[in-house]
Design an enzyme around this catalytic site. Sequence first.
Site, mmCIF file in Angstrom:
data_model
loop_
_atom_site.group_PDB
_atom_site.id
_atom_site.type_symbol
_atom_site.label_atom_id
_atom_site.label_comp_id
_atom_site.label_asym_id
_atom_site.label_seq_id
_atom_site.Cartn_x
_atom_site.Cartn_y
_atom_site.Cartn_z
ATOM 1 N N ALA A 66 90.220 12.191 30.782
ATOM 2 C CA ALA A 66 91.616 11.763 30.817
ATOM 3 C C ALA A 66 91.957 11.267 29.414
ATOM 4 C CB ALA A 66 91.795 10.661 31.849
ATOM 5 N N GLU A 114 85.115 15.677 36.309
ATOM 6 C CA GLU A 114 85.780 15.611 37.626
ATOM 7 C C GLU A 114 86.545 16.901 37.922
ATOM 8 O OE1 GLU A 114 87.496 11.853 36.307
ATOM 9 O OE2 GLU A 114 86.776 10.918 38.145
ATOM 10 N N GLU A 134 83.130 6.494 31.732
ATOM 11 C CA GLU A 134 84.191 5.499 31.939
ATOM 12 C C GLU A 134 83.731 4.061 31.782
ATOM 13 O OE1 GLU A 134 83.807 8.234 33.733
ATOM 14 O OE2 GLU A 134 85.756 9.160 34.087
HETATM 15 N N1 CAA Z 1 91.422 11.212 25.181
HETATM 16 C C1 CAA Z 1 92.213 11.309 24.112
HETATM 17 N N2 CAA Z 1 91.839 11.929 22.959
HETATM 18 C C2 CAA Z 1 90.595 12.421 22.919
HETATM 19 C C3 CAA Z 1 89.715 12.343 24.003
HETATM 20 C C4 CAA Z 1 90.179 11.714 25.198
HETATM 21 N N3 CAA Z 1 89.423 11.638 26.304
HETATM 22 N N4 CAA Z 1 88.547 12.922 23.655
HETATM 23 C C5 CAA Z 1 88.704 13.349 22.383
HETATM 24 N N5 CAA Z 1 89.943 13.049 21.930
HETATM 25 C C6 CAA Z 1 90.517 13.324 20.604
HETATM 26 C C7 CAA Z 1 89.974 12.368 19.572
HETATM 27 O O1 CAA Z 1 90.691 11.144 19.594
HETATM 28 C C8 CAA Z 1 90.205 13.155 18.305
HETATM 29 O O2 CAA Z 1 91.555 13.056 17.935
HETATM 30 P P1 CAA Z 1 91.975 12.833 16.373
HETATM 31 O O3 CAA Z 1 91.472 14.067 15.683
HETATM 32 O O4 CAA Z 1 93.465 12.745 16.424
HETATM 33 O O5 CAA Z 1 91.273 11.606 15.921
HETATM 34 C C9 CAA Z 1 89.960 14.590 18.736
HETATM 35 O O6 CAA Z 1 90.097 14.591 20.159
HETATM 36 C C10 CAA Z 1 88.551 15.083 18.397
HETATM 37 O O7 CAA Z 1 87.634 14.157 18.926
HETATM 38 P P2 CAA Z 1 86.452 13.475 18.061
HETATM 39 O O8 CAA Z 1 86.851 13.400 16.626
HETATM 40 O O9 CAA Z 1 86.062 12.205 18.737
HETATM 41 O O10 CAA Z 1 85.339 14.602 18.217
HETATM 42 P P3 CAA Z 1 83.753 14.388 18.189
HETATM 43 O O11 CAA Z 1 83.162 15.757 18.152
HETATM 44 O O12 CAA Z 1 83.364 13.424 17.116
HETATM 45 O O13 CAA Z 1 83.401 13.691 19.588
HETATM 46 C C11 CAA Z 1 83.517 13.410 21.995
HETATM 47 C C12 CAA Z 1 83.610 14.389 20.786
HETATM 48 C C13 CAA Z 1 82.075 12.916 22.105
HETATM 49 C C14 CAA Z 1 83.907 14.199 23.222
HETATM 50 C C15 CAA Z 1 84.463 12.219 21.741
HETATM 51 O O14 CAA Z 1 85.744 12.725 21.402
HETATM 52 C C16 CAA Z 1 84.616 11.326 22.939
HETATM 53 O O15 CAA Z 1 83.748 10.532 23.207
HETATM 54 N N6 CAA Z 1 85.754 11.462 23.667
HETATM 55 C C17 CAA Z 1 86.065 10.610 24.799
HETATM 56 C C18 CAA Z 1 85.248 10.999 26.013
HETATM 57 C C19 CAA Z 1 85.547 10.055 27.165
HETATM 58 O O16 CAA Z 1 85.296 8.862 27.112
HETATM 59 N N7 CAA Z 1 86.110 10.610 28.276
HETATM 60 C C20 CAA Z 1 86.431 9.851 29.460
HETATM 61 C C21 CAA Z 1 87.865 9.395 29.406
HETATM 62 S S1 CAA Z 1 88.247 8.246 30.703
HETATM 63 C C22 CAA Z 1 88.537 9.205 32.072
HETATM 64 O O17 CAA Z 1 88.406 10.412 32.063
HETATM 65 C C23 CAA Z 1 88.981 8.419 33.272
HETATM 66 C C24 CAA Z 1 89.195 9.196 34.516
HETATM 67 O O18 CAA Z 1 88.266 9.566 35.219
HETATM 68 C C25 CAA Z 1 90.543 9.435 34.998
#
Ligand code: CAA
Length: 260
Positions: A66, A114, A134
Site C-alpha cells: 500500500a 496480499e 507492516e
Molecule cells: N509506498 C509508497 N512508495 C513506495 C513504496 C510504498 N509501499 N515502495 C516503494 N516506494 C517508492 C519509494 O518511495 C521510491 O520513491 P522515490 O523514488 O520518489 O523516492 C520508489 O518507490 C523506489 O523505491 P526505493 O528507492 O525504496 O527502491 P529500493 O530498491 O531501494 O527498495 C523496497 C525497494 C525494498 C521495496 C523499498 O522501496 C521498500 O521497502 N518499500 C516499502 C515496502 C513496504 O513497507 N510495504 C508495505 C506497505 S504497508 C501496507 O502494504 C499495508 C497494508 O497491508 C494495507
Amino acid sequence: MTYENLLLETEDRIATLYINRPKALNALNQDTLLELKEAIGAIAQDDSIDVLIITGAGDKAFVAGADIAYMQNLSAMEARSFAALGQQVFMMIETMEKPVIAAVNGFALGGGCELAMCCDFRVASSNAKFGQPEVGLGIIPGFGGTQRLTRLIGAGMAKQLLYTADVIGADEACRVGLVNSVQAPEELMGVVKATAKRILAKGQVAVRLCKAAANEGLQTDINRGMTIEADAFGLCFATADQREGMSAFIEKRKSNFTGR
Ligand code: CAA
C-alpha cells in the site's frame, strides 16, 4: 477502457492486468484501488475473457505495498476505510468466477503480497521477494494479510513472517507454499500464459465450478464442503461441456468445449 494506474491487455481469452505505477514500485494508493475495482468488475462481466493474469509493470516490482506516502497522515477512520476498500477489491478478485493467476515479477510486499494471495495461485520470478513488512511501520496488514497468509502457509510460518517483517526470496516462498513455482524473469509471463492456455483448453463451466467449490469449501467444514461439491458436480450434468467432454472421450477424439 483506459486507466491511469493500470494497463489491460487482452489476447486469446486471456486478460493481463498490470498494476502500472513503476516509479512508486506499483504501490497501491486509493486511486489505484478504485481503478482496480472498476477493472475487476468489467473483466468479471466480459464474456470474451476466461482467465485473468495480474502482474506488475516494469521489471522491479509486482506491488511494493500500500502507498506509504498516501497512508502517512490518514486518520484512524480514513485508514479503516482504506483497509475496507482494499479488502473489498481483493475479495472481488478471490470470488470472481474466472480463474486469476498472479505473475509475481519482483517485490510483493505488504499489500502486494496480499494482492498475490487473493489470486487463485501464484507463479514467481526468481527475483520476486515476499513479506508483510507492516509491523516495521508500526501498523498491521490491512488488505487481508493476517487472514490469508495463515490460511495459505499455516499459522506458524505466517506468524513468523508477520511478527518479524522478514522478506523472503522466491525459492523460500515456494518452499513454504506461497508460490507454486519459480521461473527465470524472462520466462515468467510465457510460463503463466502457457498455464492459462492449459486451463482454457478445458471446460470453463467446470473450471469455474471447481474454483467456487474449492473457495466455498475453505470457508466451511468438510461435510458442508462435500455437499457443495456434490451440488456443483450435479450441475455439470446440465452443461453442453459435460456431454461434449464425455462424448469426446468415448469417441477417442479431442473435446471441443463451448463453455456452456
Ligand atoms: N509506498 C509508497 N512508495 C513506495 C513504496 C510504498 N509501499 N515502495 C516503494 N516506494 C517508492 C519509494 O518511495 C521510491 O520513491 P522515490 O523514488 O520518489 O523516492 C520508489 O518507490 C523506489 O523505491 P526505493 O528507492 O525504496 O527502491 P529500493 O530498491 O531501494 O527498495 C523496497 C525497494 C525494498 C521495496 C523499498 O522501496 C521498500 O521497502 N518499500 C516499502 C515496502 C513496504 O513497507 N510495504 C508495505 C506497505 S504497508 C501496507 O502494504 C499495508 C497494508 O497491508 C494495507
